[in-house]
Structure formats: C-alpha cells, structure tokens
Design an enzyme around this catalytic site. Sequence first.
Site, PDB file in Angstrom:
ATOM      1  N   SER A   1     -64.773  42.022 -12.119  1.00 51.71           N
ATOM      2  CA  SER A   1     -63.887  41.116 -12.872  1.00 51.71           C
ATOM      3  C   SER A   1     -62.517  41.773 -13.028  1.00 51.71           C
ATOM      4  O   SER A   1     -62.377  42.992 -12.861  1.00 51.71           O
ATOM      5  CB  SER A   1     -64.518  40.884 -14.248  1.00 51.71           C
ATOM      6  OG  SER A   1     -63.587  40.343 -15.134  1.00 51.71           O
TER       7      SER A   1
ATOM      8  N   TYR B   1     -67.506  43.514 -22.571  1.00 55.79           N
ATOM      9  CA  TYR B   1     -67.504  42.907 -21.232  1.00 55.79           C
ATOM     10  C   TYR B   1     -66.549  43.684 -20.317  1.00 55.79           C
ATOM     11  O   TYR B   1     -66.874  43.955 -19.150  1.00 55.79           O
ATOM     12  CB  TYR B   1     -67.094  41.436 -21.338  1.00 55.79           C
ATOM     13  CG  TYR B   1     -67.141  40.658 -20.040  1.00 55.79           C
ATOM     14  CD1 TYR B   1     -68.358  40.399 -19.404  1.00 55.79           C
ATOM     15  CD2 TYR B   1     -65.976  40.166 -19.454  1.00 55.79           C
ATOM     16  CE1 TYR B   1     -68.409  39.676 -18.214  1.00 55.79           C
ATOM     17  CE2 TYR B   1     -66.018  39.434 -18.276  1.00 55.79           C
ATOM     18  CZ  TYR B   1     -67.230  39.194 -17.651  1.00 55.79           C
ATOM     19  OH  TYR B   1     -67.272  38.481 -16.476  1.00 55.79           O
TER      20      TYR B   1
HETATM   21  P1  NAD Z   1     -72.435  31.422 -15.461  1.00 54.51           P
HETATM   22  O1  NAD Z   1     -72.694  31.623 -16.923  1.00 54.51           O
HETATM   23  O2  NAD Z   1     -72.130  30.063 -14.953  1.00 54.51           O
HETATM   24  O3  NAD Z   1     -73.643  32.032 -14.607  1.00 54.51           O
HETATM   25  C1  NAD Z   1     -74.362  33.180 -14.979  1.00 54.51           C
HETATM   26  C2  NAD Z   1     -75.839  32.917 -14.679  1.00 54.51           C
HETATM   27  O4  NAD Z   1     -76.578  34.109 -14.964  1.00 54.51           O
HETATM   28  C3  NAD Z   1     -76.445  31.806 -15.561  1.00 54.51           C
HETATM   29  O5  NAD Z   1     -77.066  30.822 -14.756  1.00 54.51           O
HETATM   30  C4  NAD Z   1     -77.470  32.531 -16.430  1.00 54.51           C
HETATM   31  O6  NAD Z   1     -78.629  31.748 -16.722  1.00 54.51           O
HETATM   32  C5  NAD Z   1     -77.812  33.724 -15.546  1.00 54.51           C
HETATM   33  N1  NAD Z   1     -78.364  34.828 -16.328  1.00 54.51           N
HETATM   34  C6  NAD Z   1     -77.925  35.291 -17.530  1.00 54.51           C
HETATM   35  N2  NAD Z   1     -78.717  36.279 -17.954  1.00 54.51           N
HETATM   36  C7  NAD Z   1     -79.660  36.455 -16.997  1.00 54.51           C
HETATM   37  C8  NAD Z   1     -80.763  37.338 -16.872  1.00 54.51           C
HETATM   38  N3  NAD Z   1     -81.051  38.252 -17.814  1.00 54.51           N
HETATM   39  N4  NAD Z   1     -81.531  37.244 -15.765  1.00 54.51           N
HETATM   40  C9  NAD Z   1     -81.279  36.328 -14.810  1.00 54.51           C
HETATM   41  N5  NAD Z   1     -80.241  35.459 -14.882  1.00 54.51           N
HETATM   42  C10 NAD Z   1     -79.454  35.524 -15.975  1.00 54.51           C
HETATM   43  O7  NAD Z   1     -71.256  32.436 -15.123  1.00 54.51           O
HETATM   44  P2  NAD Z   1     -70.284  32.508 -13.868  1.00 54.51           P
HETATM   45  O8  NAD Z   1     -68.915  32.258 -14.380  1.00 54.51           O
HETATM   46  O9  NAD Z   1     -70.788  31.743 -12.722  1.00 54.51           O
HETATM   47  O10 NAD Z   1     -70.350  34.072 -13.591  1.00 54.51           O
HETATM   48  C11 NAD Z   1     -71.057  34.663 -12.510  1.00 54.51           C
HETATM   49  C12 NAD Z   1     -70.642  36.113 -12.419  1.00 54.51           C
HETATM   50  O11 NAD Z   1     -69.244  36.200 -12.200  1.00 54.51           O
HETATM   51  C13 NAD Z   1     -70.904  36.918 -13.706  1.00 54.51           C
HETATM   52  O12 NAD Z   1     -71.266  38.236 -13.366  1.00 54.51           O
HETATM   53  C14 NAD Z   1     -69.568  36.915 -14.390  1.00 54.51           C
HETATM   54  O13 NAD Z   1     -69.442  37.997 -15.278  1.00 54.51           O
HETATM   55  C15 NAD Z   1     -68.651  37.025 -13.198  1.00 54.51           C
HETATM   56  N6  NAD Z   1     -67.262  36.591 -13.395  1.00 54.51           N
HETATM   57  C16 NAD Z   1     -66.952  35.338 -13.841  1.00 54.51           C
HETATM   58  C17 NAD Z   1     -65.603  34.985 -13.992  1.00 54.51           C
HETATM   59  C18 NAD Z   1     -65.176  33.631 -14.500  1.00 54.51           C
HETATM   60  O14 NAD Z   1     -63.972  33.421 -14.717  1.00 54.51           O
HETATM   61  N7  NAD Z   1     -66.090  32.702 -14.694  1.00 54.51           N
HETATM   62  C19 NAD Z   1     -64.599  35.902 -13.663  1.00 54.51           C
HETATM   63  C20 NAD Z   1     -64.962  37.156 -13.201  1.00 54.51           C
HETATM   64  C21 NAD Z   1     -66.297  37.488 -13.060  1.00 54.51           C
END
Ligand code: NAD
Length: 283
Positions: free
Chosen positions: A166, A179
Amino acid sequence: MTKLPFKINLTNKTAVITGAGGVICSHLAKTVAECGAKVALLDLNEDAVRICAEEIVKNGGTAKPYCADVLNRESLENARKRILNDFGTCDILINGAGGNNPKATTDNEYASYDDAEKDIKTFFDLDASGVEFVFNLNFLGTLLPSQTFAKDMVGKSGCCILNISSMNAYTPLTKIPAYSGAKAAVSNFTQWLAVHFSRIGIRVNAIAPGFFSTKQNQNLLWNADGTPTARTGKILAATPMGRFGTVDDLTGATLFLLSDEAAAFVTGICIPVDGGFSSYSGV
Ligand code: NAD
C-alpha cells in the site's frame, strides 16, 4: 469479464488467491482465470467467493471457492488439501486478504492540547487488540499462506507469490498507524522472502495500490450521505492524475509480475499503481 491490457499464458497453472471475495482480489481472480489459470478463491466470506467463482465458471474459466482464514494454519491446511485434490499444487499465490480496523484508527490527524476534554478517539485511546488485529491480518495473513502454499512450489518451475502492499508502506498515512506499519512490514517481507527463495526459483513481488474506493476504506472516504469526506479531497489533491484508481488499473502490473517470461529476472520489487501519489511531494 475483465478488460485485459494484454494476456499472459497461465494455462495449467493453479492460482491461490486470498481475500478473493474482496473488491481488488475478486478482480485479480477473474483476471488470472481469463489467462487460463485454475483459480482457488479463499476468503472468510463464503458467499463472496462462491459468487465470484460462479461468475468465473459462467464465463468459461475454472474456479472454486474455499472458506479459509489466513490467520489459522489449520484452516489454511484444510484448504490446501482440498485444492491439491481439486486442482493440484499451487503455482501462483496472491496474498490479498488485508485491511484496517476502526479500533486502530485515530479520529483526528493531529493531536491538540485540549484532546482530553473532547469525546474523540486519540492516539492514547487506541486499543491494543485493534492494533494486533491489523498487524496480524496484514502481516501474518501474508506470511502464513506463504508458508502453506509455497511448500508445494519447491522443486517446481514458474512459481511466484504476489503480495499486496500500500502507499502507507512508503510514508504512513494519518489516522492509521497500525495499517501503515503492517503494510510497511508486508513490503519488507516481500523483499526478505524474495531473497530467501531466490535460489529455489520462486519469485516474490508486490503491488502497492494507490487509492481505491472499496469496502475497507468506505467510512474514511465517504460520509453517510454519500458526499466525499475532507480526506477524499486531500487524497485526490495529492494524486497527480486526480482520480481514484479502478481495479482495471491493477491488471497490467499484476500480469507483468505473474509472467514467467516478462518478469523472469524480477523479484523483490513492489510496483506502485497510484496515479503518481508516491512521487508527489505536494508542491
Ligand atoms: P476488501 O475488504 O474488499 O477485501 C478484503 C477481503 O479479505 C474481504 O473479502 C475479507 O472477507 C477478506 N478477509 C479479511 N480477513 C480475512 C481472513 N482472516 N481470512 C481470509 N480472508 C479474509 O479490500 P480490498 O480493498 O479489496 O483490499 C484488498 C487488499 O488490497 C488488502 O490487502 C488491502 O489492504 C489492499 N489495499 C487496498 C487499497 C484500497 O484502496 N482499497 C489500497 C492499497 C492496498
């Protein structure tokens, strides 16, 4: 169907994707399926992965949902056994499960002298269990699936791991110290594991998405009435391209890093996909 900027050939490969019920990784699951991989979708949210797997299959791909907790070895091992039986050993692991928690988020960006008199969550109020939850989910939630699935990559060729870091990993964002620290740990671990696995042919890389409006950051970016928060204004002002990313923006960097041909000599890197955010000083 997803919009692929180019295709790579993942036929006969098994891709395991954690967090595949979420916004970003359900998209990455569809992307690798379109390139021919058999996709194992792992998530705590059983319905979300079932729906995504059904969509992939409806579009002619191969996919199955698995309910698994990235923080529980036994749960991961169970999923591994089922995947071995369904698709064979893992070639590609995408560690996508991750996220923040309100208990590890301060209400304000800056501390003030009179904070103690206000009804707000300050740095001093942050709950250790919230901080632990966020560190575990992002860091251990990357390390444990890597242990579980990379075991089967040893001795095969053309295997790789892709982690999701991130912008927080480069410079911490206000309000979310846990985070930010946890994603810095994910970037650091990506380099560590890349070196560790370099002699046994497993490449390890990461992408660092900039700002995407998804479920996990919804409350930080949007007010209850749907109007943008002040934070959204700041993010867009600090993103030279002036917009949020879309999941399609992540496709090219992901396919490049997963490609044995294009990225054969690439390991231990983290590609920012951020509209210029990490390069901009704000002036
Ligand atoms: P999201 O919340 O849509 O998806 C995360 C998924 O992880 C969810 O479906 C959740 O059920 C699952 N999850 C949570 N805990 C879990 C566990 N213990 N075991 C198995 N599954 C589990 O989030 P997203 O935005 O799609 O993010 C995906 C990745 O990208 C994450 O690592 C997030 O930190 C990273 N990220 C997101 C952004 C953003 O702007 N959305 C930016 C940078 C990085």
